[in-house]
Write a protein that holds these residues in place. Structure first.
Motif, PDB file in Angstrom:
ATOM      1  N   ASP A  86       0.798  -1.217   0.000  1.00  0.00           N
ATOM      2  CA  ASP A  86       0.000   0.000   0.000  1.00  0.00           C
ATOM      3  C   ASP A  86       0.841   1.282   0.000  1.00  0.00           C
ATOM      4  O   ASP A  86       0.302   2.382  -0.038  1.00  0.00           O
ATOM      5  CB  ASP A  86      -0.965   0.000   1.184  1.00  0.00           C
ATOM      6  CG  ASP A  86      -0.239  -0.081   2.535  1.00  0.00           C
ATOM      7  OD1 ASP A  86       0.977  -0.372   2.553  1.00  0.00           O
ATOM      8  OD2 ASP A  86      -0.896   0.151   3.559  1.00  0.00           O
ATOM      9  N   ALA A  87       2.164   1.161   0.023  1.00  0.00           N
ATOM     10  CA  ALA A  87       3.029   2.341   0.022  1.00  0.00           C
ATOM     11  C   ALA A  87       3.004   2.992  -1.356  1.00  0.00           C
ATOM     12  O   ALA A  87       3.130   2.318  -2.367  1.00  0.00           O
ATOM     13  CB  ALA A  87       4.457   1.957   0.396  1.00  0.00           C
ATOM     14  N   LYS A  88       2.815   4.315  -1.373  1.00  0.00           N
ATOM     15  CA  LYS A  88       2.822   5.042  -2.647  1.00  0.00           C
ATOM     16  C   LYS A  88       4.264   5.248  -3.088  1.00  0.00           C
ATOM     17  O   LYS A  88       5.117   5.610  -2.291  1.00  0.00           O
ATOM     18  CB  LYS A  88       2.136   6.392  -2.492  1.00  0.00           C
ATOM     19  CG  LYS A  88       0.643   6.299  -2.397  1.00  0.00           C
ATOM     20  CD  LYS A  88       0.039   7.684  -2.460  1.00  0.00           C
ATOM     21  CE  LYS A  88      -1.457   7.593  -2.538  1.00  0.00           C
ATOM     22  NZ  LYS A  88      -2.058   8.904  -2.753  1.00  0.00           N
ATOM     23  N   LYS A 138      13.401   1.543  -2.422  1.00  0.00           N
ATOM     24  CA  LYS A 138      12.023   2.040  -2.333  1.00  0.00           C
ATOM     25  C   LYS A 138      11.370   1.942  -3.700  1.00  0.00           C
ATOM     26  O   LYS A 138      12.029   1.901  -4.731  1.00  0.00           O
ATOM     27  CB  LYS A 138      12.001   3.489  -1.853  1.00  0.00           C
ATOM     28  CG  LYS A 138      12.473   3.627  -0.421  1.00  0.00           C
ATOM     29  CD  LYS A 138      12.367   5.049   0.052  1.00  0.00           C
ATOM     30  CE  LYS A 138      12.864   5.119   1.496  1.00  0.00           C
ATOM     31  NZ  LYS A 138      12.988   6.483   1.952  1.00  0.00           N
ATOM     32  N   GLN A 139      10.053   1.925  -3.689  1.00  0.00           N
ATOM     33  CA  GLN A 139       9.293   1.960  -4.927  1.00  0.00           C
ATOM     34  C   GLN A 139       9.278   3.393  -5.450  1.00  0.00           C
ATOM     35  O   GLN A 139       9.022   4.331  -4.697  1.00  0.00           O
ATOM     36  CB  GLN A 139       7.857   1.479  -4.703  1.00  0.00           C
ATOM     37  CG  GLN A 139       7.756  -0.016  -4.430  1.00  0.00           C
ATOM     38  CD  GLN A 139       8.121  -0.833  -5.652  1.00  0.00           C
ATOM     39  OE1 GLN A 139       7.500  -0.719  -6.705  1.00  0.00           O
ATOM     40  NE2 GLN A 139       9.144  -1.678  -5.520  1.00  0.00           N
ATOM     41  N   VAL A 140       9.587   3.550  -6.728  1.00  0.00           N
ATOM     42  CA  VAL A 140       9.573   4.869  -7.361  1.00  0.00           C
ATOM     43  C   VAL A 140       8.817   4.761  -8.688  1.00  0.00           C
ATOM     44  O   VAL A 140       8.739   3.696  -9.291  1.00  0.00           O
ATOM     45  CB  VAL A 140      10.992   5.426  -7.611  1.00  0.00           C
ATOM     46  CG1 VAL A 140      11.735   5.655  -6.318  1.00  0.00           C
ATOM     47  CG2 VAL A 140      11.786   4.520  -8.518  1.00  0.00           C
ATOM     48  N   THR A 141       8.270   5.901  -9.098  1.00  0.00           N
ATOM     49  CA  THR A 141       7.650   6.025 -10.406  1.00  0.00           C
ATOM     50  C   THR A 141       8.359   7.163 -11.108  1.00  0.00           C
ATOM     51  O   THR A 141       8.355   8.293 -10.614  1.00  0.00           O
ATOM     52  CB  THR A 141       6.142   6.310 -10.294  1.00  0.00           C
ATOM     53  OG1 THR A 141       5.514   5.184  -9.691  1.00  0.00           O
ATOM     54  CG2 THR A 141       5.519   6.560 -11.663  1.00  0.00           C
ATOM     55  N   SER A 158       7.951  14.134  -3.402  1.00  0.00           N
ATOM     56  CA  SER A 158       7.594  13.032  -2.512  1.00  0.00           C
ATOM     57  C   SER A 158       6.103  12.744  -2.664  1.00  0.00           C
ATOM     58  O   SER A 158       5.312  13.648  -2.918  1.00  0.00           O
ATOM     59  CB  SER A 158       7.896  13.422  -1.062  1.00  0.00           C
ATOM     60  OG  SER A 158       7.421  12.442  -0.195  1.00  0.00           O
ATOM     61  N   SER A 159       5.732  11.510  -2.476  1.00  0.00           N
ATOM     62  CA  SER A 159       4.322  11.132  -2.573  1.00  0.00           C
ATOM     63  C   SER A 159       3.590  11.360  -1.245  1.00  0.00           C
ATOM     64  O   SER A 159       2.412  11.093  -1.147  1.00  0.00           O
ATOM     65  CB  SER A 159       4.210   9.673  -3.001  1.00  0.00           C
ATOM     66  OG  SER A 159       4.884   8.851  -2.073  1.00  0.00           O
TER      67      SER A 159
END
Length: 191
Positions: A51-53, A161-164, A189-190
Motif C-alpha cells: 500500500d506504500a505510494k 524504495k518503490q519509485v515512479t 515526494s508522494s
C-alpha cells in the motif's frame, strides 16, 4: 614462445566468453530454478509494503527534450536516438546499477552499500516487476555534463524504495534509459 601465445589466446577467449555471459545474464530476468528450495524468511530480501505510494520522479508535463540535449545530438545517428525517445512512466524498485548487475544486490539489505555507491557516482535504475532494469539519468545535457545538476543525494535516499519515474525513454543496443528533468518541482515526494 608458442606455448605463451596459446596461453594468451586461451585467456583472451575465456575473458570474451565471460564478458558475453555477463551481458546475457544482466539482460535476463532472474528466475529461481524449479527445484530450488525456498529461502527462509530471514534470507529473503524485504519487499516494500503493497500500500506504500511510490516516490514520483519527473512528470508528463516536463517530459521532453531540452534545448541543450537536442543541440548535443550532432550526428544523424544521435538525432535518431532522440527521435526514438518517447514519454514513458516506469514504476519499480530503485536499485544501484553496478552492484545489481555485478552481484544481484537489491532490497533493504543493500541500502547502506547502494546509497554510498550512488553518492559516489554509480548509476541508479528502476527494476520493474517483470525484472527489467531501466537506467535513470538527468535529462538536461549541458548542465549534467558541467556538473551543475546533482541528484545523487536524492536517488541515494530512495534505494530499495518503490519509485515512479516519468521521462523520455530511449533504447540503444538492448539497453533502456529514462531521462527526467532534475528540477526539484518534478522530483517530489508522494507524502
Amino acid at each position: 614462445m608458442k606455448r605463451r601465445g596459446i596461453i594468451t589466446l586461451a585467456l583472451v577467449c575465456a575473458a570474451g566468453l565471460l564478458s558475453t555471459l555477463f551481458v546475457i545474464a544482466a539482460e535476463a530476468p532472474a528466475k529461481p530454478a524449479a527445484d530450488a528450495p525456498a529461502k527462509p524468511a530471514a534470507d529473503a530480501q524485504a519487499k516494500p509494503a503493497a500500500d506504500a505510494k511510490p516516490e514520483m520522479l519527473g512528470s508528463k508535463e516536463t517530459a521532453k527534450w531540452t534545448e541543450t540535449t537536442t543541440k548535443a545530438a550532432g550526428t544523424p545517428e544521435q538525432k535518431a536516438v532522440l527521435a526514438g525517445g518517447k514519454v514513458t512512466t516506469i514504476t519499480g524498485e530503485l536499485v544501484e546499477v553496478s552492484c545489481y548487475l555485478q552481484l544481484g544486490k537489491k532490497g533493504e539489505a543493500h541500502i547502506p552499500c547502494g546509497s554510498d555507491c550512488i553518492k559516489h557516482g554509480q548509476p541508479a535504475g528502476i527494476l520493474d516487476k517483470s525484472g527489467k532494469l531501466t537506467v535513470l539519468f538527468v535529462e538536461e545535457h549541458d548542465p549534467r555534463r558541467k556538473g551543475e545538476i546533482d541528484i545523487r543525494e536524492k536517488l541515494a535516499s530512495l534505494v530499495a524504495k518503490q519509485v515512479t519515474a516519468t521521462g523520455m525513454l530511449t533504447k540503444k543496443d538492448g539497453y533502456a534509459a529514462s531521462t527526467s528533468r532534475a528540477a526539484k518541482s518534478t522530483w517530489r515526494s508522494s507524502d
